[in-house]
Enzyme design. Sequence first.
Site, short mmCIF file in Angstrom:
data_model
loop_
_atom_site.label_atom_id
_atom_site.label_comp_id
_atom_site.label_asym_id
_atom_site.label_seq_id
_atom_site.Cartn_x
_atom_site.Cartn_y
_atom_site.Cartn_z
N LYS A 172 0.81 -1.22 0.00
CA LYS A 172 0.00 0.00 0.00
C LYS A 172 0.85 1.27 0.00
O LYS A 172 0.38 2.34 -0.41
CB LYS A 172 -0.92 0.01 1.21
CG LYS A 172 -1.99 -1.07 1.19
CD LYS A 172 -3.14 -0.71 0.28
CE LYS A 172 -4.31 -1.68 0.45
NZ LYS A 172 -5.47 -1.31 -0.37
N SER A 211 -8.94 -0.44 6.66
CA SER A 211 -8.84 -1.36 7.80
C SER A 211 -7.43 -1.42 8.37
O SER A 211 -7.23 -2.00 9.43
CB SER A 211 -9.27 -2.77 7.37
OG SER A 211 -8.39 -3.26 6.37
#
Length: 364
Positions: A78, A106
């Site tokens: 990410k 999350s």
Amino acid sequence: MTSPQTLTLSSVKEAHALIKPFIHQTPVLTSTYLNTLASTPQTPEALSATEWSGQAPARPTLRLHFKCENFQRIGAFKARGAFHAIERLKQSPDFDPSRGVVTHSSGNHAQALSLAAKESSIPAYIIMPTLSTPSKIAATLAQGAQVTFSGPTAPEREAAAQKIISSTGAVLIPPYDHPDIISGQGTAALELLSQVVLPTTTTTLNAIITPCGGGGLLSGTALACSESPTTKVYGAEPSFQGADDAKRGYYSGQRIPSVKSLTVADGLRTPLGEIPWEIIYERRLVDGMYAVTEDQIRAAMRLVYERLKVVVEPSAVVGLAVALYNEDFRNMVEQEGGEGGWDLGVVFSGGNVSLDALGELLKE
């Protein structure tokens, strides 16, 4: 921001050039043991409780190449998309850094965007579900982000983000449904293709398989391979409680807009995004989707710990689980690879798992 319609291999190459100062080129690992295991037919006993009970086991030949994004900054791929989105945003004359950026995640995108924003002195507002793992919450807070909690569904997260946008003017950078995120994530596959040198052939990898939650990594990988005549792209998901929404949508021709699953692969509990769907399905840049069970995810995770000696989270190993246990995938490799078999790139998406959770996941 890059237009979704202009996302191509060139978009991924441009993203890589922009973010290289901020990311790691993560290593590619191999394992003779896992190659042998993947190339060994499953036993009739192992298949007896599955949908392939009574069928002759597949006999593929697989050589696995693991792209270890668990060694990336913040422990997950990410970071690639987050740094690319921030760097592109900074190039916009309309962007006011003091207003900040906001996202809902999350955990891994939350950490990644918080880090990327912090290194550019930009405030980061993060919406996290109340059921996020404590270690990911703590890691996000450690980057200096302002964390707000919400319910677990996408609509609940988005509503909380909209409140912050209304009060601060922050720019939304979603975790996957964003062109700059997608092209940034594709840089992992771009590196993988350049890192794998095959001694017996002049071709590159036969295929790459990645986990699929919102689809940012999978669609970015598809872009990175879009001009390769020899490298196919596949997605992997958990099947538990309908978390295989991308697979079901892919084969029905209709994107599934919501998911509510408590799969152990917590990074894959989100529905496939609209822009990833356009790349994966409408542009036909992904060749197939496959799903695996919770037990198969845990088994693959245990093998990675025991044989590769690296830390991975459950979401990271769904691609390996497909290669080891999904007979539809294994039959396809047997048929298409023939005696020579396949060189398969497997992206380990991250390694953010707490020791307490790890003990629960791997206990007998």
